[in-house]
Design a protein around this motif. Structure first.
Motif, PDB file in Angstrom:
ATOM      1  N   GLU A   1      -9.482  -7.995  -1.174  1.00  0.00           N
ATOM      2  CA  GLU A   1      -9.669  -6.665  -0.586  1.00  0.00           C
ATOM      3  C   GLU A   1     -10.139  -6.767   0.872  1.00  0.00           C
ATOM      4  O   GLU A   1      -9.702  -6.016   1.732  1.00  0.00           O
TER       5      GLU A   1
ATOM      6  N   GLU B   1      -5.489 -10.685   7.178  1.00  0.00           N
ATOM      7  CA  GLU B   1      -4.248 -11.399   6.836  1.00  0.00           C
ATOM      8  C   GLU B   1      -4.306 -12.878   7.269  1.00  0.00           C
ATOM      9  O   GLU B   1      -4.016 -13.759   6.450  1.00  0.00           O
TER      10      GLU B   1
ATOM     11  N   VAL C   1      -1.719  -7.934   1.967  1.00  0.00           N
ATOM     12  CA  VAL C   1      -2.338  -6.933   2.843  1.00  0.00           C
ATOM     13  C   VAL C   1      -1.548  -5.621   2.791  1.00  0.00           C
ATOM     14  O   VAL C   1      -2.120  -4.530   2.800  1.00  0.00           O
ATOM     15  N   SER C   2      -0.236  -5.721   2.685  1.00  0.00           N
ATOM     16  CA  SER C   2       0.560  -4.498   2.627  1.00  0.00           C
ATOM     17  C   SER C   2       0.373  -3.798   1.268  1.00  0.00           C
ATOM     18  O   SER C   2       0.232  -2.580   1.195  1.00  0.00           O
ATOM     19  N   LYS C   3       0.325  -4.585   0.181  1.00  0.00           N
ATOM     20  CA  LYS C   3       0.178  -3.991  -1.168  1.00  0.00           C
ATOM     21  C   LYS C   3      -1.204  -3.385  -1.391  1.00  0.00           C
ATOM     22  O   LYS C   3      -1.354  -2.389  -2.096  1.00  0.00           O
ATOM     23  N   ARG C   4      -2.229  -3.997  -0.815  1.00  0.00           N
ATOM     24  CA  ARG C   4      -3.592  -3.533  -1.126  1.00  0.00           C
ATOM     25  C   ARG C   4      -3.887  -2.166  -0.512  1.00  0.00           C
ATOM     26  O   ARG C   4      -4.843  -1.516  -0.897  1.00  0.00           O
ATOM     27  N   LYS C   5      -3.021  -1.742   0.459  1.00  0.00           N
ATOM     28  CA  LYS C   5      -3.196  -0.395   1.038  1.00  0.00           C
ATOM     29  C   LYS C   5      -2.864   0.661  -0.006  1.00  0.00           C
ATOM     30  O   LYS C   5      -3.352   1.778   0.030  1.00  0.00           O
ATOM     31  N   ILE C   6      -1.980   0.289  -0.943  1.00  0.00           N
ATOM     32  CA  ILE C   6      -1.548   1.233  -1.974  1.00  0.00           C
ATOM     33  C   ILE C   6      -2.436   1.131  -3.213  1.00  0.00           C
ATOM     34  O   ILE C   6      -2.857   2.118  -3.774  1.00  0.00           O
TER      35      ILE C   6
ATOM     36  N   LYS D   1      -5.607  -1.419  -5.120  1.00  0.00           N
ATOM     37  CA  LYS D   1      -6.524  -2.574  -5.102  1.00  0.00           C
ATOM     38  C   LYS D   1      -6.042  -3.672  -6.044  1.00  0.00           C
ATOM     39  O   LYS D   1      -5.505  -3.360  -7.115  1.00  0.00           O
TER      40      LYS D   1
END
Ligand SMILES: C[S@@+](CC[C@H](N)C(=O)[O-])C[C@H]1O[C@@H](n2cnc3c(N)ncnc32)[C@H](O)[C@@H]1O
Length: 299
Positions: free
Chosen positions: A139, A143, A167-172, A174
């Motif tokens: 979290e 990057e 990093v891109s997936k964790r914006k959507i 956790k």
């Protein structure tokens, strides 16, 4: 009993290299479930044991297993790197064992989150008192920092690509479970089963585990400190399970066994080459396959 199935790695080789017939104190820096320790205490009635581990749950099992030797043991819930701060009469120490890494007891418990093929929380702390979990790292780390961890501690070729995807997936959403992490590794790393090639998730999980538990931190300094304190004839045995650890152990032992700037050697290396498990041991305990034992004696 839990953990009774745990098989200590390179048991005979460790006991032999620690020369356990001598009376005195033996220190098991990574007591785990007490496999090596119970064999040592059984075979040498004149041995006293100091055992340390960061993992309280493993220590609960070890205490139970070693209860017949209660008058000869002292157990500390501690990182072994604090050993120099404990009150130990080093002049009576005959042998020190460090069996690095994690045990099957820890790996096989899905709740601990060490295993990529079991659903569980992204934890991976050896010591439950620590704050940093795998979920927290995924979290919080930037990057480049994530990429560095995967590259340095997992030697993963696609480390930057994986860090970018995380990093891109964790914006959507956790990262909370081992399965989520496993899935993204599979998406990014496109793995095909090949003989002798481990799944990239094994590298990713290893990397995170090393980072969370700071497994390589001060390992060389610890070895130097112990070598310094051991009395002449005191022995030290190290079992490592991956090349990053083994490299540190090997270089430190070699350095301490050579002439340095203005100093003479303080150790004699007992294992010219690292000792590895025999084919029957690997067959009986597949997880022993990557173990390497190095040992030395104080001059
Ligand atoms: C491979 S297992 C040891 C197994 C043990 N020799 C036995 O026979 O049961 C490694 C153990 O080391 C512990 N450990 C790893 N790093 C540690 C550290 N820095 N300080 C204390 N314990 C540590 C882990 O929690 C784990 O229980």
């Amino acid at each position: 009993m839990i953990g009774q199935g745990h098989i200590p790695v390179l048991l005979e080789e460790v006991l032999q290299h620690l020369n356990i017939e001598r009376e005195g104190i033996y220190i098991d820096c990574t007591l785990g479930l007490g496999g090596h320790a119970s064999a040592l205490l059984q075979r040498n009635p004149g041995a006293e044991l100091i055992g340390l581990d960061r993992d309280e749950r493993s220590l609960q099992v070890a205490r139970e297993r070693l209860r017949d030797f209660a008058d000869r043991i002292q157990i500390f819930h501690s990182d072994f790197r604090f050993l120099p701060e404990l009150e130990v009469d080093f002049s009576r120490v005959k042998g020190v064992l460090v069996d690095l890494g994690i045990s099957s007891f820890q790996l096989d418990d899905p709740e601990r989150g060490f295993s990529f093929n079991q659903e569980g929380p992204l934890d991976m702390r050896m010591d439950q008192r620590a704050k940093t979990t795998a979920a927290r790292i995924l979290e919080k780390y930037s990057e480049p920092h994530l990429a560095q961890v995967f590259f340095e501690y997992g030697e993963l070729r696609q480390s930057r690509k994986l860090a970018r995807a995380i990093v891109s997936k964790r914006k959507i959403r956790k990262f909370e479970s081992t399965t989520q992490l496993f899935q993204i590794v599979e998406e990014v790393c496109h793995w095909r089963a090949q003989k002798g090639k481990s799944h990239p998730a094994a590298r990713v999980f290893q990397a995170l585990r090393i980072e969370i538990n700071q497994e390589l931190q001060d390992l060389g300094d610890f070895l130097r400190e112990i070598a310094d304190r051991l009395p002449a004839g005191g022995r030290i045995a190290f079992i490592s399970f991956h090349s990053l650890e083994d490299r540190i152990v090997k270089h430190t032992l070699t350095d301490l066994a050579s002439d340095g700037e203005g100093r003479s050697p303080i150790l004699k290396i007992l294992t010219k080459k690292p000792i590895t498990p025999s084919a029957p041991e690997v067959e009986a305990n597949f997880r022993s396959r990557s173990a390497k034992l190095r040992a030395a004696e104080k001059l």
